[in-house]
Structure formats: C-alpha cells, structure tokens
Write a protein that holds these residues in place. Structure first.
Motif, PDB file in Angstrom:
ATOM      1  N   TYR A  23       0.834  -1.200   0.000  1.00  0.00           N
ATOM      2  CA  TYR A  23       0.000   0.000   0.000  1.00  0.00           C
ATOM      3  C   TYR A  23       0.873   1.256   0.000  1.00  0.00           C
ATOM      4  O   TYR A  23       0.603   2.216  -0.751  1.00  0.00           O
ATOM      5  CB  TYR A  23      -0.926   0.008   1.216  1.00  0.00           C
ATOM      6  N   LEU A  24       1.917   1.242   0.817  1.00  0.00           N
ATOM      7  CA  LEU A  24       2.847   2.372   0.870  1.00  0.00           C
ATOM      8  C   LEU A  24       3.480   2.601  -0.495  1.00  0.00           C
ATOM      9  O   LEU A  24       3.521   3.737  -0.996  1.00  0.00           O
ATOM     10  CB  LEU A  24       3.925   2.116   1.924  1.00  0.00           C
ATOM     11  N   LYS A  25       3.936   1.524  -1.103  1.00  0.00           N
ATOM     12  CA  LYS A  25       4.567   1.634  -2.426  1.00  0.00           C
ATOM     13  C   LYS A  25       3.567   2.169  -3.455  1.00  0.00           C
ATOM     14  O   LYS A  25       3.908   3.010  -4.293  1.00  0.00           O
ATOM     15  CB  LYS A  25       5.073   0.248  -2.847  1.00  0.00           C
ATOM     16  N   MET A  26       2.330   1.671  -3.387  1.00  0.00           N
ATOM     17  CA  MET A  26       1.292   2.115  -4.318  1.00  0.00           C
ATOM     18  C   MET A  26       1.009   3.604  -4.152  1.00  0.00           C
ATOM     19  O   MET A  26       0.929   4.364  -5.138  1.00  0.00           O
ATOM     20  CB  MET A  26       0.018   1.298  -4.096  1.00  0.00           C
ATOM     21  N   MET A  27       0.879   4.062  -2.907  1.00  0.00           N
ATOM     22  CA  MET A  27       0.586   5.474  -2.660  1.00  0.00           C
ATOM     23  C   MET A  27       1.775   6.363  -3.037  1.00  0.00           C
ATOM     24  O   MET A  27       1.596   7.480  -3.541  1.00  0.00           O
ATOM     25  CB  MET A  27       0.200   5.685  -1.202  1.00  0.00           C
ATOM     26  N   GLN A  28       2.979   5.873  -2.815  1.00  0.00           N
ATOM     27  CA  GLN A  28       4.163   6.630  -3.244  1.00  0.00           C
ATOM     28  C   GLN A  28       4.149   6.811  -4.760  1.00  0.00           C
ATOM     29  O   GLN A  28       4.459   7.893  -5.267  1.00  0.00           O
ATOM     30  CB  GLN A  28       5.441   5.911  -2.790  1.00  0.00           C
ATOM     31  N   ASN A  29       3.763   5.770  -5.472  1.00  0.00           N
ATOM     32  CA  ASN A  29       3.675   5.863  -6.929  1.00  0.00           C
ATOM     33  C   ASN A  29       2.577   6.839  -7.358  1.00  0.00           C
ATOM     34  O   ASN A  29       2.760   7.614  -8.307  1.00  0.00           O
ATOM     35  CB  ASN A  29       3.418   4.486  -7.538  1.00  0.00           C
TER      36      ASN A  29
END
Length: 521
Positions: free
Chosen positions: A350-356
C-alpha cells in the motif's frame, strides 16, 4: 466459429447425479449439469473483439449466427455440457451454507495459445442453486458488469473479462428498491471469461460437510490445472497454493484501493482463487474520497464492505479459506504464518502504491506520515479521488503551496466547505509535499508521466453507467459504445472524451443507480 474445447473440470471432478433442474441441496459434487433457457429473441448488443481473440475467435466470428446462438444459450456448442458450480460461503460474515451458481451457467473450457479459459453465461436461466430466484439477469445489471469488467482490465486490475452482452428478448421481473413494487425489465445475458470460476466457497462447502475426499480432489485439480508451477507434494503443495492465493488476493486489493474501486459484496463466495475481481453486483467508484463509503444498500448500516475495510475483509475471507483447507494440512501453524504476514505485506504494498500515486520514485519510510496526513485531509471535505490524484501530477517542484493547491482545486465538490482552517492545513501539506518532490532526481515532466500511468483519468463512475443504462433501455447503444472505447485507455488524455473527466453531477448524488445499489442490480 471454432473453439478448442477442453472439458477438464467436468471430466475430472464429481458431478451431481441428479439431472433435475430444481432447487435443492447438492451433495458430494462440484457441479450440476444445466441447460440454459432458450431466449425468445436474442440480440447481440456489444462484444469485445479483444476478448474474442483471447479465446481464439475473430471479429467475423462475432458477427456469425453461431456466436449469437452459443452465447445466448440458444444452442449448445458441440461436445460440451453446460454446468453450474456448487459452492458455499460466508455472506456479510455469516455462514450461509450452500449457495452455488444461481444465475451463472458455465458453457465449457477452451484453450488458446496454451492458456485455458472458462466461458460462462450470466443470466441464462435457473440452476439447482437458484433457490427462490429465477436465474435471469436484467439489462441494467448486465451493462454494469459488462462495462466494469473491461474497464478494470484496462486499468490494470485483475478481473474476469466480458466477451459479449445480449438482450434475451424476455422480460424479467425485479424489485429494484426492495420496496414491494416489482416491475418488468429487459432481460439480458453477459458472457464472462476467466481462468476458472472456482471460489473460496468451492472449498468451504466440502470442509463444512466434512467431505474431505472431494475437498482433496478439488484442491488437487485446481493446483494441477491452474497452479501447475507448484511442484511440491503433500502438505507443502497445499500450503504453496494457499500462499499464492493470499498473495494474488493482496495484489488485487491494492489495485482496488489504487483506483478507488469498492466491490460492495466481498462474501467468500465472491472471492476467486485466482486473485481476480469477480461478480460485479452493487459495486461503485469512490468519487468523494470517503473511506467509510459502501455502494451496497444491504450494507448501509454496518458498512462491512466499505472502501477502507476491503483489506481487512480480504484477510477475513482468507482465514475462511485457510479453515477450509485445514483438513488437508492438519497443522494450523503454517497457515497462521501466511495469514499473519498479510497485514505487514499489505502495508508495504500500500505504501509503495501510494508513493507511486504521489510521484515519489525514491522510496522513504517516512512517507507514511505524508500519506496518512493526505488521506485524512482528503476526507475533511468532499473531494473527488480520481480528479485529485490525476491533477496532482501537474504540481511542479517550484510551485508555492497556494499554486499547488489551486492545481487540484477542481477536485473539491463545494469550495464553500474550504474554510480558513482547512485551507491552512492544505497549504501546510503542500509545503511538505514540495519539499519531498524536490528530493526526487526526476524532472516534473518525468514525474507526471509516471504518475499518469497509475492515476487514471477516466473510471466507470456510477452515474455514467446509469446514463448508459437509461439510453440502452430506449434501444440507444451509442453511449455504451462510447464508454467502452473510452475505458480502454483510462490513463490517456483522450481530449475528445474530456467531458467525462468531471465530478459526479448534483442530480446523481441520490439517484437510484448512481449512489448506492441493491444486490438486485
């Protein structure tokens, strides 16, 4: 029209010996043979050439009488025997016992380019699992399913595919509001395509009945045909299978959250073992960024399947699948290890997705604070999720907080709600965001290109689907064609479709079909 037929499921798994098409409890069987009801006057409304190509059919095949007859249920394709799946499930957290394909009939399995697909009709008549229902589907729900499955595919979200949408020519009685005022609507049939339609509930029913023989048969079949890369034996084989289902389910949920999709009915009978989105009923797209929103009127009170709760519900459902597989493993610990890792892994993804979504190529753990504060802010006043994130890519490194805020201002539904306190909080957030994107080595243009690949410009908002349904009820399919073409390129600018890059209109706020929907939809 030539299909490469494979009948693996029906030849290798136990069938219901009772051939009567009457509602009943089906014991010791994975499926029941069923013949679709011949529609009175079938008419093809739309078909996906791409999906047809996927299963080995051409554009010319779509125009053929054989295609119309096969995918309306008028005739049975040679060397096939249609069937309905037997499965159980937990509905809204409660054990519901046997459910099964109540209005879905699998035509056959086909193989093309070394890939296997199951072809299924939704709305082609009753099955032994229909209970008190008629097994048919109406045009409005069929349009929603047909368009949404394809929209999800092009968004990069794992999903079933839509092959065709047909009118049956038969009226279907439905009480859309569950208020005792049923009315006849146009009947329709959607042809769906997936690797298989095996669900979590397919395993639950055998475990609940302590039919461990057929539980093992189904698990072995599923791994052999759909997880053939798993080369382990015995208990390790089932654990590897469960591990993979857990991971693909996690990936699916991350993608739902990324594009703002809310399924609405995450019962275990609606969860695919392939980690793909199935059974598009009262779904919705998050327009106002509200983590507590659910599109399902049945879920209005408890909001079990609200947007913000989808990860937890996926995990809950995986626990039920683990319980169903336990008789094959007889050791809870390795299953618990896999389940306990879900939340941690989800938070990472989720963190990676939101960073993207925010254009942060350099991954920093402290981004969690920036993301959390953004999610909190987005819920302070009514804010359109799709427009906000799409416009966020236009914020430049040199922009002041006020300029940056004005860049996304179009996403707010009512500017009067933006009082001094909220504006101050937004300016503070954009100041922190500016510092963060200035740490990135890529240019504004490169960051925008990356953000626009994960933040769609166009999604199938409920009001858009309803406009399409209203036209289709009058026999006008122009908007259906327009939306289908637009949704094939959701990340492209498509200036000719710019009118659809807009907030939900006021008239759609409380209109039936545009805000919340019932399961009859």
């Amino acid at each position: 029209m030539k299909l490469h037929i494979k009948n693996n499921f029906t030849s290798e798994l136990p069938a219901d010996l009772d051939l009567e098409n009457t509602p009943r409890q089906v014991e010791k069987a994975c499926f029941s043979y069923v013949t679709p009801v011949k529609p009175r006057n079938p008419e093809l409304i739309h078909a996906s050439v791409e999906v047809a190509n996927t299963i080995g059919l051409s554009k010319e095949d779509i125009a053929s009488t054989a295609f119309l007859n096969t995918f309306s249920g008028t005739t049975i394709y040679p060397e096939t025997k249609p069937y309905a799946l037997c499965y159980a499930g937990h509905q809204f957290g409660n054990w519901a016992g046997q459910l099964g394909d109540g209005r879905a009939i699998n035509l056959t399995e086909v193989q093309h380019n070394n890939e296997s697909y199951t072809l299924q009709l939704k709305g082609a008549g009753p099955t032994p699992y229909s209970r008190n229902a008629d097994g048919f589907a109406v045009l409005r729900s069929s349009i929603r399913e047909y368009l949404c499955a394809e929209a999800m595919h092009y968004l990069g979200v794992p999903t079933t595919r839509s092959l065709s949408l047909l009118l049956s020519g038969d009226p279907v009685l439905r009480d859309i509001l569950y208020n005792g005022n049923p009315a006849y609507e146009k009947g329709a049939i959607v042809a769906r395509v997936a690797p298989s339609f095996i669900r979590f509930g397919s395993f639950e029913i055998f475990a609940a009945r302590e039919d461990h023989k057929n539980l093992k048969l189904l698990a072995d079949y599923t791994i052999k045909h759909h997880f053939s890369h798993i080369q382990k034996e015995g208990i390790e084989k089932y654990l590897a299978f469960f591990q993979e289902v857990t991971q693909t389910t996690l990936n699916m949920i991350v993608n739902w959250q990324r594009v703002g999709f809310v399924h609405g009915v995450m019962n275990t009978d609606n969860m695919s073992i392939h980690g793909i989105t199935i059974d598009y009923g009262p779904y919705g797209w998050l327009e106002d960024f509200d983590s507590g929103w659910t599109p399902n009127t049945t879920d209005r009170q408890h909001k079990r399947y609200r947007y913000g709760n989808q990860p937890e519900m996926a995990l809950w459902n995986l626990y039920q699948l683990a319980n169903a597989l336990y008789p094959l493993i007889l050791d809870a610990k390795p299953l618990e290890v896999i389940l306990e890792a879900f939340s941690t892994n989800y938070e990472k993804e989720y963190l990676k997705m939101m960073q993207n979504k925010m254009g942060l190529q350099i991954k920093k753990e402290e981004d969690v604070v920036l993301i959390h504060s953004l999610v909190e802010l987005l819920q302070r006043v009514e804010t359109d999720m799709t427009i906000f994130f799409r416009n966020l890519s236009d914020v430049t490194k040199v922009a002041t907080s006020k300029v940056a805020f004005n860049t996304v201002k179009a996403a707010f539904y009512n500017e009067k709600d933006l009082d001094e306190t909220i504006l101050s909080e937004w300016y503070d957030w954009f100041e922190k965001y500016s510092i963060r994107i200035n740490e990135e080595v890529i240019s504004d243009l490169e960051r925008k290109e990356q953000m626009d690949k994960v933040n769609p410009k166009y999604v199938l908002r409920n009001y858009m689907a309803q406009l399409c349904i209203d036209d289709a009820d009058k026999g006008d399919y122009g908007l259906l064609n327009e939306l289908f073409e637009m949704l094939k390129k959701p990340y492209d600018e498509q200036p000719n479709f710019q009118k659809w890059f807009s907030k939900r209109p006021d008239w759609a706020r409380d209109k039936v079909g545009c805000s919340m929907l019932s399961c009859s939809s």
